[in-house]
Scaffold this active site. Structure first.
Site, short mmCIF file in Angstrom:
data_model
loop_
_atom_site.label_atom_id
_atom_site.label_comp_id
_atom_site.label_asym_id
_atom_site.label_seq_id
_atom_site.Cartn_x
_atom_site.Cartn_y
_atom_site.Cartn_z
N ASP A 99 0.77 -1.25 0.00
CA ASP A 99 0.00 0.00 0.00
C ASP A 99 0.80 1.29 0.00
OD1 ASP A 99 -2.53 0.99 -0.34
OD2 ASP A 99 -2.99 1.12 1.79
N HIS A 144 1.95 4.23 6.44
CA HIS A 144 1.79 4.87 5.13
C HIS A 144 0.57 5.80 5.09
CE1 HIS A 144 -0.35 1.00 4.94
NE2 HIS A 144 -1.24 1.65 4.21
#
Length: 973
Positions: A110, A379
């Site tokens: 991701d 993230h």
């Protein structure tokens, strides 16, 4: 894209409870788990003893597999390698201590783009394969077509094949199951629907639950799944297809998920002759094992990364390099304080075993910051791609951890100074960032680097007439001047010279007739209209120190040129602030948001008039420039404070003299503005930019022209460093937080400092991701100008000096009698400072506290016997990491391997008895670590990597770019 607020609580707990129950019901079922932050919350707060037993069993059977195993799945663009290692180590330490397992595969599906530092990191941690997904859409399409989604990645040019790793890029379907089914307008494969939190529906019916598998549709379901598997199989070289089942926020109701999956898999396998496919539950490890055993020869990829990342022609994910600049700044401040706190505490424990400070409580204080710094590397953390509520959670956790570590450092100083029994007591230790009350004060300054440093520390004071003395009562060079932040206070700059991992105390007194700090005198110049500047009668104002002469153009009050005095090279150099105006209405075209940067035209200059003030003193000159929208404006949104230092005789002023320090004040911006500082020079750079990769290595960034969105697709992340260069001269920028950076013209470099956006994209509105950030940010950038050879040496040490500036604490003296000079020597926390050569960096010196055995067989045995009970932390094991800062061949001297005697390096901490060399996160003995060696044309034989050098004794040779990790045990423990 995971959002912490819901996930943290109900969601994460539900997933693990639900999945463990379901895995126990069918021997064929499997599951992979990634982020330890979530798993640990469940393990510590929710899991019953029965669940815990079952997890142990499932791990032993290989049906539950931990991949990556860090606290989080870290971002790859804007994080620092130190913090990536920290969060990985925190997660791995927990998994090894609790289960005796060591993750060997990554699942970096991701992060928005892939860095070349990550494969090196995972190789050093002992991984056998790496998996990524988000890379440029056009590049992915090309790799897919040519079956090039799998390769052996040599992320580091210097470590090359020794730390290479097999890498798998997911195809265009990425990490989620495709939900379209041709035989129904309902979705398919997502039988548990969409998570509804924090209030799950009473009847168990969630929104968007997929069409259940029944006798009437099972054949259609199977056909759909097989068609997708075959489509994907054509993009890979082996006949094994990884088919990820799930997506964000799935498996919270695992029973409905697994029961439908079971039916479908059984059906396909029963009809495998017809379908030409067999299917089985698998972990990432199972998949990579299958591909590895095919024994194919793989192509090698060099150290080129996959940044920036675009998903469509107008969707360049380069906005997040700057989003929430304040969070990015605090995250780095916290990381740097943690680094200082760890070595400070380690030395204290080694030197004062019978101390009055409770070590377990101290470790908890450090842990609170370790966890906060680890968590924000997510993230959707430091990237600024979270909602304001979640950003506040990160901020609060960071501030709480920083408060704890400052408190710990202060109490250590308090304890050690009392222990000396020399009549000196701290009545209180202030742990504020700055500010000295009116009483006489001690300023305690700790140097967290393993080098001698000479630098300035700043404290705010209420008076101009001050004097500063060292422990011996000698006067210390200092300068006091008006503050840039407040009208009522002054800034006192103190010149400190401190050896490695040591602290010194400075006495700050109100003036009593004797010699005092220099006073910085201010001269204000008239505001200049830069649109009508008279080019004929150019008057230049010089500001000079031993290394540079900087000229300011008095017609415009802007910088004009910098001359590097040693080579007498002059570079024309001007700086201006510009704004990209961006669109917020999806009906009118592409938008900018937390993730994306979509400028609709070139950047526009922000000011028509510039004010100038020069504050000069014997040690420092500060040039203050204020940028106004026009000549009559009252307020400014932009300012630059440029500082140049002059170091007196007797001090090593090399680094101080060679940096031009700039602090910017930017904000509050208007809506849908993206603010950049553009530096334009007459260097012929051919529009080639260089940026660092996570503070570990440098990437070459040639300008690329695209049909669409060229500006945004030429933005790159700058974590610590960016530079441009002509034929002989290089201009380097060093940063203390991440920014987006680009070269939009020959001789130019621009840094995005701040963004404030609002848009009406429904998805952004649902998650409150519109980035209406009205803050004022004050980032710092150091400029270094010089020849390539000189700057490449200067920046290695300077970038760490900026990252790890000294920690300043305050202590008041009790009683009003000044103590006699001569009773105190330089207080290094121990008698001998810790110092490494200039091409090495002491990356870690800490006491992790893990209780696991460093003998693997013993560790596994004690877990099987159930002997791993909660006990006191282990304070005898010291974790040491040393990193070589240079690439092979970069410098004739500094790129050489370095021999280090760990006994003599650490003699100040005690007598070293045993040194064990470990993998990056500490969980493997390097002598037993055998990573898979994948076949390449370069190395036709397949097999295992062996550690080349064993370090039974305490002398180790550290080669370029290596990061070496050791457990050190001292005598008397």
């Amino acid at each position: 894209l995971f959002f912490f607020q819901e996930s943290m609580h109900a969601y994460a707990a539900n997933v693990y409870t639900s999945v463990v129950e379901e895995l126990m019901k069918g021997k064929q079922r499997k599951f992979i788990a990634v982020e330890q932050e979530f798993f640990r919350l469940w393990w510590d707060a929710v899991a019953t003893d029965t669940y815990k037993q079952q997890v142990h069993q499932l791990l032993q059977e290989g049906r539950l597999e931990f991949v990556i195993g860090g606290q989080v799945m870290h971002d790859e663009a804007v994080t620092l390698i130190d913090d990536q290692i920290l969060q990985l180590t925190e997660g791995h330490g927990f998994l090894y201590e609790t289960f005796g397992i060591r993750p060997q595969f990554s699942w970096h599906i991701d992060p928005f783009g892939a860095s070349a530092t990550t494969p090196t990191l995972f190789a050093l941690a002992g991984f056998n394969a790496h998996l990524i997904s988000r890379i440029d859409y056009d590049l992915k399409a090309d790799m897919q077509k040519n079956k090039k989604l799998q390769f052996v990645w040599q992320g580091s040019p210097s470590l090359s094949e020794r730390q290479e790793i097999f890498t798998h890029v997911m195809d265009q379907y990425s990490y989620c199951t495709p939900s379209q089914i041709p035989f129904s307008n309902r979705s398919g494969f997502y039988w548990n629907g969409i998570a509804a939190f924090p209030d799950p529906p009473k009847d168990g019916v969630y929104p968007n639950m997929s069409l259940p598998v029944t006798d009437t549709n099972i054949h259609l379901y199977a056909q759909t799944m097989v068609a997708n598997i075959k489509e994907r199989a054509a993009w890979f070289r082996t006949s094994d297809v990884l088919w990820p089942w799930g997506c964000d926020k799935q498996f919270f109701n695992a029973s409905v998920q697994y029961s439908n999956m079971d039916l479908l898999l059984d059906y396909i396998n029963k009809h495998s002759d017809e379908f030409g496919v067999t299917v089985q539950y698998a972990t990432v490890g199972d998949y990579f094992q299958a591909v590895y055993s095919r024994n194919l020869t793989w192509e090698i990829r060099d150290s080129q990364d996959f940044l920036p990342y675009s998903t469509e022609p107008f969707q360049a994910w380069t906005g997040f390099y700057t989003s929430r600049s304040m969070l990015k700044g605090i995250a780095r401040r916290a990381s740097s304080l943690l680094y200082a706190g760890e070595s400070f505490f380690t030395q204290y424990v080694r030197k004062h075993p019978a101390s009055s400070i409770c070590k377990c409580r101290a470790l908890k204080q450090l842990q609170s910051l370790r966890w906060a710094v680890s968590e924000v590397q997510h993230h959707d953390g430091i990237t600024g791609t979270e909602s304001p509520k979640v950003k506040d959670m990160y901020m609060n956790n960071l501030m709480y951890g920083m408060f704890n570590v400052k408190k710990l450092m202060a109490s250590i100083i308090f304890d050690m100074n009392n222990a000396k029994k020399n009549g000196e007591v701290y009545s209180s230790i202030y742990v504020k960032d700055s500010g000295i009350p009116d009483v006489d004060q001690y300023v305690v300054v700790y140097n967290p680097l393993a080098w001698n440093i000479t630098t300035f520390v700043t404290v705010s004071v209420n008076h101009v007439a001050m004097s500063v003395y060292d422990e011996l009562g000698h006067s210390v060079p200092a300068q006091v001047q008006s503050s840039t932040e407040s009208h009522s206070t002054y800034e006192l700059y103190i010149l400190v010279a401190i050896s490695g991992l040591s602290y010194r105390k400075y006495n700050v007194k109100l003036l009593n007739g004797k010699q005092s700090a220099f006073i910085g005198r201010s001269v204000k110049y008239k505001r200049k209209d830069i649109t009508f500047a008279d080019q004929q009668s150019r008057q230049l104002l010089p500001v000079v120190n031993n290394c540079y002469q900087v000229l300011f153009d008095q017609n415009t009050n802007l910088m004009h040129s910098i001359t590097e005095r040693e080579t007498n090279q002059t570079v024309q150099l001007t700086q201006e602030f510009l704004e990209y105006h961006v669109n917020g209405d999806v009906m009118k075209g592409p938008i900018s948001d937390n993730y994306l940067f979509a400028p609709n035209a070139s950047a526009v200059p922000v000011s028509k008039a510039v004010g100038l003030e020069v504050v000069s003193g014997n040690l420092m000159t500060e040039i203050r420039q204020y940028f106004y929208s026009n000549v009559t404006s009252q307020d400014y949104i932009y300012a630059v404070y440029t500082r140049m230092y002059t170091v007196p005789e007797g001090y090593d002023g090399k680094l101080l003299c060679h940096r031009i320090e700039q602090e910017y004040s930017v904000g509050p911006l208007e809506l849908n503005r993206e603010a950049v500082l553009r530096t334009s020079t007459n260097l012929n750079t051919r529009q080639l930019l260089y940026t660092d990769s996570n503070g570990y290595q440098i990437q070459r960034r040639p300008f690329k022209a695209y049909v669409n969105n060229t500006v945004a697709r030429n933005y790159y992340p700058m974590v610590q460093t960016a530079y441009i260069e002509g034929d002989t001269t290089r201009l380097m920028l060093l940063a203390e937080r991440a920014h987006g950076v680009s070269s939009q013209g020959n001789g130019q470099v621009e840094v995005m400092l701040h963004r404030r956006l609002w848009n009406n994209l429904q998805w952004d509105l649902n998650y409150n991701l519109t980035l209406n950030d009205s803050s004022v940010v004050r980032p710092v950038i150091w400029l270094i100008l010089g020849t390539k050879a000189v700057t490449s040496i200067l920046y290695r040490t300077s970038v760490l000096a900026l990252e790890h500036r000294p920690v300043v604490m305050f202590g008041a003296l009790s009683g009003d009698k000044p103590k006699l000079p001569g009773q105190l020597q330089q207080n290094s926390v121990h008698s001998s400072p810790v110092t490494v050569p200039p091409n090495l960096h002491l990356q870690t010196l800490s006491i992790p506290g893990w209780r696991y055995s460093s003998n693997h067989a013993e560790q596994v045995r004690s877990i099987r016997m159930g002997k791993q009970k909660q006990g006191d932390a282990d304070f005898s094991r010291v974790l040491l990491r040393i990193r070589h800062l240079y690439e092979v061949g970069e410098d004739p001297v500094l790129s050489q391997p370095v021999m280090v005697n760990l006994k003599s390096l650490l003699k100040g901490l005690g007598s070293v008895m045993v040194v064990e060399e470990r993998s990056l996160t500490g969980t493997w003995d390097v002598n037993t670590l055998k990573r898979w060696k994948w076949r390449t044309a370069q190395y036709p034989s397949k097999g295992f990597f062996n550690n080349t050098e064993t370090s039974d004794n305490c002398i180790v040779t550290i080669h370029p770019k290596e990061i070496r990790t050791f457990f050190v045990y001292f005598q008397g423990q």
